[in-house]
Design a protein around this motif. Structure first.
Motif, PDB file in Angstrom:
ATOM      1  N   LYS A 135       0.828  -1.205   0.000  1.00 30.90           N
ATOM      2  CA  LYS A 135       0.000   0.000   0.000  1.00 30.90           C
ATOM      3  C   LYS A 135       0.865   1.258   0.000  1.00 30.90           C
ATOM      4  N   ALA A 136       2.034   1.211   0.662  1.00 30.23           N
ATOM      5  CA  ALA A 136       2.925   2.377   0.645  1.00 30.23           C
ATOM      6  C   ALA A 136       3.420   2.667  -0.763  1.00 30.23           C
ATOM      7  N   GLN A 137       3.768   1.623  -1.541  1.00 29.97           N
ATOM      8  CA  GLN A 137       4.207   1.827  -2.922  1.00 29.97           C
ATOM      9  C   GLN A 137       3.074   2.360  -3.789  1.00 29.97           C
ATOM     10  N   LEU A 138       1.843   1.889  -3.538  1.00 30.11           N
ATOM     11  CA  LEU A 138       0.705   2.403  -4.308  1.00 30.11           C
ATOM     12  C   LEU A 138       0.486   3.891  -4.038  1.00 30.11           C
ATOM     13  N   ILE A 139       0.617   4.311  -2.780  1.00 31.59           N
ATOM     14  CA  ILE A 139       0.408   5.728  -2.434  1.00 31.59           C
ATOM     15  C   ILE A 139       1.478   6.598  -3.092  1.00 31.59           C
ATOM     16  N   VAL A 140       2.760   6.169  -3.052  1.00 28.99           N
ATOM     17  CA  VAL A 140       3.838   6.951  -3.663  1.00 28.99           C
ATOM     18  C   VAL A 140       3.653   7.039  -5.177  1.00 28.99           C
ATOM     19  N   GLY A 141       3.283   5.934  -5.818  1.00 29.07           N
ATOM     20  CA  GLY A 141       3.058   5.951  -7.266  1.00 29.07           C
ATOM     21  C   GLY A 141       1.915   6.854  -7.662  1.00 29.07           C
ATOM     22  N   TRP A 142       0.818   6.800  -6.908  1.00 31.35           N
ATOM     23  CA  TRP A 142      -0.323   7.671  -7.229  1.00 31.35           C
ATOM     24  C   TRP A 142       0.056   9.148  -7.076  1.00 31.35           C
ATOM     25  N   ARG A 143       0.845   9.472  -6.039  1.00 29.81           N
ATOM     26  CA  ARG A 143       1.261  10.849  -5.800  1.00 29.81           C
ATOM     27  C   ARG A 143       2.142  11.362  -6.932  1.00 29.81           C
ATOM     28  N   GLU A 144       2.989  10.473  -7.505  1.00 31.90           N
ATOM     29  CA  GLU A 144       3.841  10.903  -8.606  1.00 31.90           C
ATOM     30  C   GLU A 144       3.039  11.151  -9.875  1.00 31.90           C
ATOM     31  N   GLU A 194      -8.853   7.252  -0.685  1.00 32.78           N
ATOM     32  CA  GLU A 194      -9.742   6.236  -1.246  1.00 32.78           C
ATOM     33  C   GLU A 194      -9.579   6.114  -2.755  1.00 32.78           C
ATOM     34  N   ARG A 195      -9.043   7.163  -3.420  1.00 36.32           N
ATOM     35  CA  ARG A 195      -8.884   7.118  -4.877  1.00 36.32           C
ATOM     36  C   ARG A 195      -7.717   6.236  -5.289  1.00 36.32           C
ATOM     37  N   VAL A 196      -6.871   5.902  -4.351  1.00 39.49           N
ATOM     38  CA  VAL A 196      -5.746   5.004  -4.658  1.00 39.49           C
ATOM     39  C   VAL A 196      -6.299   3.601  -4.888  1.00 39.49           C
ATOM     40  N   GLU A 197      -5.869   2.956  -5.957  1.00 40.05           N
ATOM     41  CA  GLU A 197      -6.343   1.609  -6.293  1.00 40.05           C
ATOM     42  C   GLU A 197      -5.861   0.612  -5.242  1.00 40.05           C
ATOM     43  N   GLY A 198      -6.773  -0.208  -4.749  1.00 33.75           N
ATOM     44  CA  GLY A 198      -6.414  -1.212  -3.753  1.00 33.75           C
ATOM     45  C   GLY A 198      -6.784  -0.811  -2.346  1.00 33.75           C
ATOM     46  N   ILE A 199      -7.285   0.442  -2.129  1.00 31.93           N
ATOM     47  CA  ILE A 199      -7.675   0.897  -0.795  1.00 31.93           C
ATOM     48  C   ILE A 199      -9.170   1.194  -0.854  1.00 31.93           C
ATOM     49  N   SER A 200      -9.972   0.423  -0.094  1.00 29.04           N
ATOM     50  CA  SER A 200     -11.421   0.576  -0.100  1.00 29.04           C
ATOM     51  C   SER A 200     -11.861   1.522   0.995  1.00 29.04           C
ATOM     52  N   GLY A 201     -13.180   1.803   0.998  1.00 30.74           N
ATOM     53  CA  GLY A 201     -13.711   2.705   2.001  1.00 30.74           C
ATOM     54  C   GLY A 201     -13.588   2.164   3.415  1.00 30.74           C
ATOM     55  N   LYS A 202     -13.834   0.844   3.583  1.00 24.01           N
ATOM     56  CA  LYS A 202     -13.716   0.242   4.907  1.00 24.01           C
ATOM     57  C   LYS A 202     -12.266   0.302   5.398  1.00 24.01           C
ATOM     58  N   GLN A 203     -11.325   0.049   4.512  1.00 17.35           N
ATOM     59  CA  GLN A 203      -9.925   0.143   4.903  1.00 17.35           C
ATOM     60  C   GLN A 203      -9.556   1.587   5.273  1.00 17.35           C
ATOM     61  N   MET A 204     -10.134   2.595   4.553  1.00 16.90           N
ATOM     62  CA  MET A 204      -9.876   4.001   4.867  1.00 16.90           C
ATOM     63  C   MET A 204     -10.381   4.343   6.261  1.00 16.90           C
ATOM     64  N   GLU A 205     -11.570   3.861   6.626  1.00 15.53           N
ATOM     65  CA  GLU A 205     -12.139   4.149   7.937  1.00 15.53           C
ATOM     66  C   GLU A 205     -11.293   3.558   9.054  1.00 15.53           C
ATOM     67  N   SER A 206     -10.868   2.304   8.892  1.00 14.25           N
ATOM     68  CA  SER A 206     -10.012   1.689   9.910  1.00 14.25           C
ATOM     69  C   SER A 206      -8.652   2.370   9.978  1.00 14.25           C
ATOM     70  N   PHE A 207      -8.176   2.884   8.836  1.00 17.35           N
ATOM     71  CA  PHE A 207      -6.882   3.576   8.823  1.00 17.35           C
ATOM     72  C   PHE A 207      -6.941   4.860   9.646  1.00 17.35           C
ATOM     73  N   LEU A 208      -8.013   5.635   9.496  1.00 17.44           N
ATOM     74  CA  LEU A 208      -8.144   6.878  10.244  1.00 17.44           C
ATOM     75  C   LEU A 208      -8.279   6.626  11.736  1.00 17.44           C
ATOM     76  N   LYS A 209      -9.102   5.630  12.123  1.00 15.40           N
ATOM     77  CA  LYS A 209      -9.288   5.344  13.539  1.00 15.40           C
ATOM     78  C   LYS A 209      -7.987   4.915  14.199  1.00 15.40           C
ATOM     79  N   ALA A 210      -7.141   4.197  13.454  1.00 17.13           N
ATOM     80  CA  ALA A 210      -5.925   3.655  14.046  1.00 17.13           C
ATOM     81  C   ALA A 210      -4.804   4.679  14.137  1.00 17.13           C
ATOM     82  N   ASN A 211      -4.796   5.739  13.282  1.00 24.92           N
ATOM     83  CA  ASN A 211      -3.637   6.629  13.197  1.00 24.92           C
ATOM     84  C   ASN A 211      -3.896   8.049  13.665  1.00 24.92           C
TER      85      ASN A 211
END
Length: 664
Positions: free
Chosen positions: A613-622, A634-651
């Motif tokens: 997922k870190a490589q996907l985020i860097v590639g999308w940013r470039e 959420e616009r990054v391919e491979g990251i769904s809405g449910k994963q986004m919600e859990s990501f925010l709660k955890a960080n």
């Protein structure tokens, strides 16, 4: 050669004993002897050449040495021969009568001893098995000759004045593509093969026809034979496509005591021949039939090998044929195997294979025994008088004073009438009539045999009085217990009529029923977020800063009514988060800064973000430029809405509390 000559003389002697019709009168041997283990007897029959021109042009591949042995050319070395020794060998000039009188007729006598017998015709296709078993009107085969002799024998042994009464029944079936079909009733469908508690093989639902004469047999057998499945191949215009089994039962009942019963079974089996599809040219249905036939014969060979080697498991159940032949091979039957072979050289391999199977089969040992059972003779019903049907008090009132005076007061005096022999412990009028008849019959039987001791239904008078008194006391005790039980039941009913509150005070032993719930609702899982210790200390040191902590919701217990129609809503206990909006905004800003400026290694420091997922985020940013807000993740391919919600709660809380991560 000496053994062969003696066997030939023995056969000639048996043939000389036959009558003009070609049948000898069998005699029933003594039933008291138990026969020793019997080996499967094997006879080989060589059919003549089908084409006379071929017989003149080529020599046969089989040559008979004597009446029991033959030799076959060795295909590895034609200068050598393979020799086989069997119980009998019938050449191409032998007749149907020779085969029947020499091998089949001697085993029919065992049927009258209550033992089983079986005759099997084995060989490749076109070798003459069906001709050996059925024959033709001019030359009848084994089946019509055996039935004719057996029916004649049963008529003689079951005649009036003889100790046994005999009856004969027949059944006819075929095994076609592993299906057991009733030829006497083709509409019955596939039948199952069962085994009873004594190890006897039986087929439930198989039609049985009683026969008393050969005309009755032909009336049932000839139409059933036309129901057998046959087909044309290159080698045989009427090739049998199934295994046919004719089952004949001989039942005997003894006319006098001890009324024994015997049952003997005769299996007459015409096996389908093994086929080489390259020579027969089978296709379609014929090819499928040939596969089923060869498979069943292969399992038959496995059974013979397992019996010869003494293996613990014999694969009888691997095929319907071997399951039905379980009694004939290694069972309790006197078995005869007639191996049919052909003289043509083109059948050489089939001939050698049939001879090898026959050589292995003659080593099988069967253990025949007499199937005998006893039938208990029904005792005559006992007629009771009017006094015998009365109880002790009624019988005493029925007797007059004169009979009371004549009764002996001595306890040892034996009563004279049947009514005095009956025990007065129970009224005869209330007893089961069948049980009463059995008791009286048993008492008379013991009396006729001179049994010592007190009879079952006759006791001295003093002992009868003591027993009667004991029975009365037991009856009174039973009545007292019943009355006590009724009183307890009345108390329980009275307690149920009392008010529930008073009932609790009145009877503390009664348990209050548990409240019923109309439905089960799953409680939400308790969730808690642990705050960093550094943040809590900083907030505690600053008086102006609001302390953000986790508070636990309280809950109140409310009593539930017992008969509540609708369940009341309860306060759900859980954990709730209280945090200032400034702290949340600061956490989101740090996450956005990390997404735009951090490397793949820095992004892996976040929770729920791995290498991929870190490589996907860097590639999308470039490709698309920096993130404008955290939700753009959420616009990054491979990251769904449910994963986004859990990501925010955890960080978000960790970064807002000052967690060191990457360039932050």
């Amino acid at each position: 050669m000496d053994a062969g000559a003696s066997a030939q003389q023995r056969r000639r002697g048996m043939a000389a004993a036959t009558s003009g019709a070609g049948r000898c009168r069998l005699s029933k041997v003594g039933a008291g002897r138990r026969p020793p283990p019997a080996r499967v007897r094997v006879a080989v029959r060589l059919r003549p050449f089908v084409d006379g021109a071929a017989a003149a042009s080529e020599p046969p591949c089989v040559r008979g040495i004597d009446s029991c042995s033959l030799e076959v050319a060795n295909w590895r070395n034609y200068q050598e021969t393979l020799k086989y020794q069997f119980d009998a060998f019938y050449g191409d000039r032998s007749s149907q009568q020779d085969v029947y009188a020499g091998s089949v007729q001697p085993i029919l006598r065992h049927l009258l001893e209550g033992q089983n017998a079986s005759v099997l015709a084995y060989g490749p296709t076109g070798a003459g098995k069906t001709h050996t078993m059925l024959g033709s009107p001019e030359q009848p085969g084994v089946i019509p000759r055996a039935l004719m002799d057996l029916l004649q024998l049963t008529r003689e042994e079951g005649a009036e004045g003889r100790p046994w009464a005999l009856s004969v029944t027949m059944s006819y079936l075929e095994i076609y593509q592993e299906k057991v079909l009733d030829l006497l009733d083709p509409a019955s469908g596939d039948l199952v093969i069962r085994e009873d508690c004594r190890g006897n093989i039986l087929i439930p639902g198989l039609t049985q026809k009683p026969i008393t004469s050969f005309a009755d047999f032909e009336q049932h057998f000839l139409p059933a034979s036309r129901n057998r499945t046959v087909g044309a191949t290159r080698l045989n215009q009427r090739s049998s496509r199934s295994h046919a089994v004719l089952l004949v039962k001989v039942e005997q009942r003894e006319r006098l005591a001890p009324f024994r019963q015997r049952e003997g079974k005769l299996y007459l089996i015409d096996l389908a021949g093994s086929e080489d599809n390259r020579r027969t040219g089978n296709q379609g249905l014929r090819l499928k039939e040939s596969g089923a036939i060869n498979t069943s014969l292969f399992v038959l060979g496995k059974v013979v090998d397992a019996l010869n080697q003494g293996l613990p498991r014999v694969p009888y159940r691997d095929s319907k044929l071997t399951r039905l032949l379980q009694d004939s091979l290694g069972g309790s039957a006197h078995s005869i195997l007639i191996a049919n072979i052909a003289p043509e050289r083109r059948f050489y391999l089939d001939t050698v294979s049939a001879l090898n199977f026959a050589a292995r089969s003659k080593e099988i040992i069967n253990r025949p025994f007499t199937n005998e059972s006893l039938q208990l003779h029904a005792l005559a019903p006992v007629k009771l008088s009017q006094k015998e049907l009365l109880g002790p008090s009624e019988a005493k009132r029925a007797r007059g004073p004169e009979e009371d005076e004549l009764e002996s007061p001595e306890p040892t005096a034996a009563p004279a009438s049947a009514s005095q022999k009956l025990s007065p412990l129970q009224k005869l009028s209330s007893m089961d009539p069948a049980m009463l008849e059995r008791l009286l019959s048993l008492d008379r039987l013991l009396g006729s045999q001179g049994s010592q001791g007190t009879p079952l239904l006759s006791t001295p008078r003093r002992e009868r009085m003591v027993l009667m008194k004991t029975v009365e006391e037991k009856d009174l005790e039973i009545k007292r217990l019943k009355m006590k039980q009724k009183e307890l039941e009345a108390k329980v009913q009275a307690q149920e009529a009392v008010d529930p509150k008073e009932k609790e005070n009145y009877s503390p032993t009664l348990l209050r029923p548990l409240p019923r719930r109309t439905g089960t609702v799953a409680k939400p899982l308790k969730k808690a977020v642990v705050m960093p210790l550094q943040l809590i200390q900083e907030q505690a040191a600053s008086p102006s800063t609001e302390i953000h902590i986790l508070k636990k919701r309280g809950r109140k217990r409310k009593p539930e009514p017992l008969d509540a129609s609708e369940p009341e809503e309860k306060a759900e206990d859980g954990w709730e988060l209280q945090i200032s909006p400034e702290l949340l905004a600061r956490g989101r800003q740090k996450i956005l800064h990390l997404l735009n400026e951090g490397s793949a290694r820095d992004l892996r420091g976040l929770q729920r973000i791995g290498q991929k997922k870190a490589q996907l985020i860097v590639g999308w940013r470039e490709l698309h430029g920096p993130f404008s807000q955290v939700e753009d993740l959420e616009r990054v391919e491979g990251i769904s809405g449910k994963q986004m919600e859990s990501f925010l709660k955890a960080n978000i809380l960790g970064l807002a509390a000052g967690q060191r991560c990457g360039p932050c």
